[in-house]
Motif scaffolding. Structure first.
Motif, PDB file in Angstrom:
ATOM      1  N   ASP A  29     -62.488 -13.668  96.303  1.00  0.00           N
ATOM      2  CA  ASP A  29     -61.157 -13.765  95.924  1.00  0.00           C
ATOM      3  C   ASP A  29     -60.831 -15.218  96.149  1.00  0.00           C
ATOM      4  O   ASP A  29     -59.870 -15.969  95.483  1.00  0.00           O
ATOM      5  CB  ASP A  29     -60.167 -12.657  96.960  1.00  0.00           C
ATOM      6  CG  ASP A  29     -60.564 -11.524  96.618  1.00  0.00           C
ATOM      7  OD1 ASP A  29     -60.723 -11.147  95.261  1.00  0.00           O
ATOM      8  OD2 ASP A  29     -60.069 -10.598  97.405  1.00  0.00           O
ATOM      9  N   GLU A  30     -61.153 -15.822  97.519  1.00  0.00           N
ATOM     10  CA  GLU A  30     -60.894 -17.210  97.609  1.00  0.00           C
ATOM     11  C   GLU A  30     -61.300 -18.139  96.380  1.00  0.00           C
ATOM     12  O   GLU A  30     -60.615 -19.339  96.322  1.00  0.00           O
ATOM     13  CB  GLU A  30     -61.418 -17.602  98.972  1.00  0.00           C
ATOM     14  CG  GLU A  30     -60.775 -16.877 100.245  1.00  0.00           C
ATOM     15  CD  GLU A  30     -61.567 -17.237 101.558  1.00  0.00           C
ATOM     16  OE1 GLU A  30     -62.455 -18.239 101.483  1.00  0.00           O
ATOM     17  OE2 GLU A  30     -61.422 -16.505 102.414  1.00  0.00           O
TER      18      GLU A  30
ATOM     19  N   THR B 295     -67.667  -7.082 102.763  1.00  0.00           N
ATOM     20  CA  THR B 295     -66.339  -7.547 102.727  1.00  0.00           C
ATOM     21  C   THR B 295     -66.115  -8.952 103.000  1.00  0.00           C
ATOM     22  O   THR B 295     -65.313  -9.290 102.066  1.00  0.00           O
ATOM     23  CB  THR B 295     -65.601  -6.837 104.131  1.00  0.00           C
ATOM     24  OG1 THR B 295     -65.808  -5.608 104.247  1.00  0.00           O
ATOM     25  CG2 THR B 295     -64.463  -7.432 104.534  1.00  0.00           C
TER      26      THR B 295
ATOM     27  N   GLU C 117     -64.235 -11.265 100.037  1.00  0.00           N
ATOM     28  CA  GLU C 117     -63.365 -12.080 100.478  1.00  0.00           C
ATOM     29  C   GLU C 117     -63.399 -13.387  99.737  1.00  0.00           C
ATOM     30  O   GLU C 117     -62.626 -14.237  99.220  1.00  0.00           O
ATOM     31  CB  GLU C 117     -63.066 -12.285 101.818  1.00  0.00           C
ATOM     32  CG  GLU C 117     -62.360 -11.107 102.678  1.00  0.00           C
ATOM     33  CD  GLU C 117     -62.667 -11.109 104.251  1.00  0.00           C
ATOM     34  OE1 GLU C 117     -62.889 -12.015 104.601  1.00  0.00           O
ATOM     35  OE2 GLU C 117     -62.140 -10.149 104.632  1.00  0.00           O
TER      36      GLU C 117
ATOM     37  N   LYS D 176     -68.662 -18.348 106.117  1.00  0.00           N
ATOM     38  CA  LYS D 176     -68.115 -17.228 106.828  1.00  0.00           C
ATOM     39  C   LYS D 176     -69.026 -16.319 107.672  1.00  0.00           C
ATOM     40  O   LYS D 176     -68.832 -15.950 108.717  1.00  0.00           O
ATOM     41  CB  LYS D 176     -67.594 -16.186 106.053  1.00  0.00           C
ATOM     42  CG  LYS D 176     -66.300 -16.637 105.022  1.00  0.00           C
ATOM     43  CD  LYS D 176     -66.004 -15.565 104.074  1.00  0.00           C
ATOM     44  CE  LYS D 176     -64.398 -16.004 103.498  1.00  0.00           C
ATOM     45  NZ  LYS D 176     -63.324 -16.432 104.113  1.00  0.00           N
TER      46      LYS D 176
END
Length: 158
Positions: free
Chosen positions: A101-102, A94, A98, A28
């Motif tokens: 969570d993924e 952030t 994320e 990311k």
């Protein structure tokens, strides 16, 4: 018989879970316009080193300090002169959350509280140290240790 409370490392799923988390996270980062310039020159094994650092801080084996030949002093040194700022810090957190969570990293309130507490603490120290040109730590400074809610006390610059 007294119940043994697991470490944050154990609760998160150990080294395999943390290495996968940091791999997904840095994928990311490399696609993020704000963070890419900061990380574009990182080594290919950077994400594993970060996983090992977090794992050790969270009560796991000393992979970072023994196998990776890292230390808290060296980790602080990686941030010197990077001139990080609040927008970069917030984006870093952030994207990492994320990624948690993924990857279905433990999402119970107690673990998330400890994780977010550590990320806030560590990322704010990274911003402070990124403005420095010399490492404020002694090379023998121990690795930080993070648990289920305690902090290290107030930040006092040396």
């Amino acid at each position: 018989m007294e119940k043994q409370i697991p470490t944050l490392y154990e609760w998160a799923g150990g080294n395999v879970a943390l290495e996968k988390l940091t791999q997904v996270f840095y994928e990311k980062v490399f696609q993020d316009d704000l963070l890419y310039p900061v990380f574009k020159n990182m080594s290919g094994d950077h994400s594993k080193h970060v996983a090992h650092f977090i794992g050790e801080v969270f009560g796991g084996p000393k992979i970072y300090s023994e196998e990776d030949a890292g230390s808290h002093y060296k980790m602080i040194g990686h941030h010197l002169g990077k001139m990080l700022d609040e927008p970069k810090r917030k984006r870093w957190i952030t994207l990492l959350l994320e990624s948690c969570d993924e990857q279905n990293l433990a999402d119970d309130p107690e673990f998330r509280s400890a994780l977010v507490g550590y990320l806030e603490w560590g990322s704010r120290i990274a911003v402070i140290n990124s403005r420095e040109t010399e490492n404020p730590l002694d090379s023998a400074e121990p690795m930080p240790v993070w648990g289920w809610g305690e902090t290290g006390g107030p930040y006092i610059p040396k």
